[in-house]
Scaffold this motif. Sequence first.
Motif, PDB file in Angstrom:
ATOM      1  N   UNK A 166      -2.183 -19.027  -0.218  1.00  0.00           N
ATOM      2  CA  UNK A 166      -3.440 -18.751   0.478  1.00  0.00           C
ATOM      3  C   UNK A 166      -4.499 -18.162  -0.444  1.00  0.00           C
ATOM      4  N   UNK A 167      -4.206 -18.093  -1.752  1.00  0.00           N
ATOM      5  CA  UNK A 167      -5.169 -17.573  -2.715  1.00  0.00           C
ATOM      6  C   UNK A 167      -5.182 -16.066  -2.823  1.00  0.00           C
ATOM      7  N   UNK A 168      -4.085 -15.406  -2.446  1.00  0.00           N
ATOM      8  CA  UNK A 168      -4.030 -13.942  -2.467  1.00  0.00           C
ATOM      9  C   UNK A 168      -3.063 -13.427  -3.537  1.00  0.00           C
ATOM     10  N   UNK A 169      -3.493 -12.381  -4.219  1.00  0.00           N
ATOM     11  CA  UNK A 169      -2.637 -11.641  -5.147  1.00  0.00           C
ATOM     12  C   UNK A 169      -2.495 -10.229  -4.601  1.00  0.00           C
ATOM     13  N   UNK A 170      -1.271  -9.821  -4.307  1.00  0.00           N
ATOM     14  CA  UNK A 170      -1.014  -8.490  -3.773  1.00  0.00           C
ATOM     15  C   UNK A 170      -0.332  -7.648  -4.838  1.00  0.00           C
ATOM     16  N   UNK A 171      -0.803  -6.416  -5.005  1.00  0.00           N
ATOM     17  CA  UNK A 171      -0.241  -5.534  -6.029  1.00  0.00           C
ATOM     18  C   UNK A 171      -0.531  -4.086  -5.665  1.00  0.00           C
ATOM     19  N   UNK A 172       0.004  -3.172  -6.451  1.00  0.00           N
ATOM     20  CA  UNK A 172      -0.257  -1.747  -6.269  1.00  0.00           C
ATOM     21  C   UNK A 172      -0.938  -1.183  -7.501  1.00  0.00           C
ATOM     22  N   UNK A 173      -1.868  -0.266  -7.276  1.00  0.00           N
ATOM     23  CA  UNK A 173      -2.554   0.412  -8.365  1.00  0.00           C
ATOM     24  C   UNK A 173      -2.643   1.892  -8.020  1.00  0.00           C
ATOM     25  N   UNK A 174      -2.073   2.737  -8.882  1.00  0.00           N
ATOM     26  CA  UNK A 174      -2.044   4.184  -8.654  1.00  0.00           C
ATOM     27  C   UNK A 174      -1.449   4.526  -7.296  1.00  0.00           C
TER      28      UNK A 174
END
Length: 218
Positions: A166-174
Amino acid sequence: MNRVASWVGLAALLCLAGLPAGARAASFDCAKAGTPTERAICKDPAVSKLDEQVAAAFKAAQGLWPAGNWSSYIRTEQRNWLGDRNTICKADAACLKQDYERRLSFLTHPSLKWMGRYVGGKCPADGVYLDVSQSYPDAGIGVELYICPNSAGNMLMQAEGAVDASGKLRFEDAGCPRTLTFTQDTATLSFPKTERCALGTDQRVFRRDPAKSPYLNE
């Protein structure tokens, strides 16, 4: 007559054998090679073949998005790469081979259509930008968020991962979850609506700059 024909055929084969293999394989006319780089490409069969493959991959890459600024971006990026190739490698066949292999990897990367520089706000005055580039060795992307114009390396965020269907990049930052959603010419960075994670807003829209590339020096 047959003997004459045989000698003519043999002479033609010998003439062809005497030509550099690249003269029959490069993506451009080797008879018109005018730079040390072009002559080196035509002289080396392996580099000449890579030149053909990169040209074919570039042609295919131009069709990844049917409209918008993608075509302008990838053409500008290719021209800049050619300039770097000529300046850095010159007539060094080993350098050219390595450079072409990297370029082929880039142009055939599964996430190529998401790559580029996306700007939010007005650079260089008060904006930020996302550099989206190839992730090694997998099929994902690397994302870096900078303050414009990044004269001192002002990185705000860094992430890596695979873009889903679906064109999504999921990640965590801090410790905060983020979602980067790509469309044809935009990348939207979304934050959860919490005081800790939202940074004053729950999303920021970035637009691809067709004149800039994350792979080239400012």
